[in-house]
Design a protein around this motif. Structure first.
Motif, PDB file in Angstrom:
ATOM      1  N   ASP A 190     -70.275  43.405  23.159  1.00  0.00           N
ATOM      2  CA  ASP A 190     -70.914  43.965  21.962  1.00  0.00           C
ATOM      3  C   ASP A 190     -70.817  45.487  21.944  1.00  0.00           C
ATOM      4  O   ASP A 190     -71.612  46.166  21.293  1.00  0.00           O
ATOM      5  N   SER A 191     -69.854  46.039  22.674  1.00  0.00           N
ATOM      6  CA  SER A 191     -69.624  47.492  22.593  1.00  0.00           C
ATOM      7  C   SER A 191     -69.075  47.815  21.200  1.00  0.00           C
ATOM      8  O   SER A 191     -68.602  46.922  20.485  1.00  0.00           O
ATOM      9  N   ASP A 192     -69.117  49.082  20.827  1.00  0.00           N
ATOM     10  CA  ASP A 192     -68.558  49.467  19.521  1.00  0.00           C
ATOM     11  C   ASP A 192     -67.089  49.062  19.418  1.00  0.00           C
ATOM     12  O   ASP A 192     -66.598  48.704  18.349  1.00  0.00           O
ATOM     13  N   ASN A 193     -66.399  49.104  20.551  1.00  0.00           N
ATOM     14  CA  ASN A 193     -64.970  48.762  20.571  1.00  0.00           C
ATOM     15  C   ASN A 193     -64.724  47.261  20.452  1.00  0.00           C
ATOM     16  O   ASN A 193     -63.765  46.838  19.798  1.00  0.00           O
ATOM     17  N   LEU A 194     -65.602  46.443  21.080  1.00  0.00           N
ATOM     18  CA  LEU A 194     -65.308  44.995  21.178  1.00  0.00           C
ATOM     19  C   LEU A 194     -66.150  44.119  20.267  1.00  0.00           C
ATOM     20  O   LEU A 194     -65.860  42.923  20.140  1.00  0.00           O
TER      21      LEU A 194
END
Ligand SMILES: [Zn+2]
Length: 338
Positions: free
Chosen positions: A309-313
């Motif tokens: 749930d990172s901004d990237n993923l």
């Protein structure tokens, strides 16, 4: 210890929502259950070819040819290594190894210069980091008393049959560079019956057949090959014949990030995401004789946890493709070592 999330389980890295149980550093169970965790649990990487020794020379040598950069004895790298103090070398290697560990690498296969002293310096540098170094020495036969194996520069530099025999007698690994600049040193390298070859950019049909017959593993380093301008290894053809590991090669040329190496190979070559992840984990482990790289009961718990749930993923629909083609060091939330 228990971890939960999407587990990339088994030899096919099948995304499985559930819980992973670890006891005394060994994976004991994978249980499919619903979980609120958005973590992605993946085997830690095995970087199958590094030269961490040149951490003192990052980005040095712009515009130089491959030989001017790294050929022994007078390539730029070797001149800089000779000039550096031991404490400076060890500290610069420690910084690179720390970066590898933080970025999810659980083990690495290092070709180290400088004989026994060089091998000992590498072990000193790795000693304070939670990572498994597998070190291949060179320059003198007695490195086999200290190192995990012998790492030869290439069959065009010398014969290496004495070193090969000594490694076998000592029950240690023997690896050798081959086919980096041209195909001419591949057959002499294969004649040594090595435990693995590094590069094979210029592998031809005859070499591919010999690899298939012998099952000799290969480690490819495509970003390094791009930087030095030697070409791109025939990764799909190699994968059809044998085990193929993935390495980041010289730290002076490339950051030792397996995320970057995976993204390059996935986008440069016609290879599926699970195959690339296998190159970056199980294949390197197999070459080094390590019991990691696959998440299944009985394996060492050398694991990488990514924040799904990172901004990237956030929002990814295919976790294996996300790990291989999109994720980076900043998505790592935990690295578990046995
Ligand atoms: Zn190398």
């Amino acid at each position: 210890m228990e971890l939960s999330g999407t587990i990339l389980a088994g030899p096919e890295y099948e995304p499985t929502e559930g819980r992973l149980v670890v006891e005394s550093g060994t994976i004991t169970a994978i249980e499919a259950v619903e979980t609120a965790s958005s973590d992605i649990i993946c085997p830690a990487f095995v970087n199958a070819h590094t030269h961490i020794g040149d951490s003192i020379a990052k980005e040095a040598g712009r515009g130089l040819s491959l030989d001017e950069l790294v050929a022994p004895p007078d390539g730029l790298k070797h001149r800089l290594l000779r000039e550096a103090e031991r404490s400076e070398l060890v500290e610069s290697m420690r910084r690179s190894i720390e970066f590898m560990a933080v970025g999810g690498t659980g083990a690495f296969l290092e070709f180290r210069e400088g004989g026994t002293g060089g091998v000992e310096a590498l072990y000193d540098a790795a000693g304070s980091v939670d990572i498994e170094p597998v070190v291949f020495g060179r320059d003198e036969l007695s490195v086999l008393e200290t190192a995990d194996g012998y790492g030869a520069s290439g069959a065009r530099d010398a014969d290496f049959s004495v070193e090969r025999t000594a490694a076998r007698k000592a029950d240690k690994l023997f690896g050798i560079h081959a086919g980096e600049r041209d195909p001419h040193d591949i057959n002499p390298a294969l004649d040594l019956d090595p435990d693995f070859l590094v590069h094979m950019v210029h592998a031809e049909e005859i070499h591919l057949e010999r690899l298939g017959d012998r099952g000799t593993p290969v480690v490819v380093c495509p970003r390094s090959n791009l930087v030095t301008g030697v070409g791109i290894p025939p990764v799909p053809e190699l994968l059809e014949r044998t085990t193929v590991g993935l390495g980041t090669d010289n730290v002076m040329l490339n950051s030792p990030s397996m995320f970057r190496e995976m993204e390059f190979v996935a986008k440069l070559c016609d290879v599926s995401a699970p195959e690339v992840l296998r190159m970056a984990t199980a294949s390197g482990a197999k070459i080094a004789g390590l019991n990691c790289g696959v998440i299944e009961p009985g394996r060492d718990a050398r694991l990488l946890v990514l924040d799904g749930d990172s901004d990237n993923l956030s929002g990814v629909r295919d976790p294996v493709r996300a790990v291989v083609r999109r994720a980076g060091v900043s998505d790592v939330s935990n690295v578990v070592m046995p």
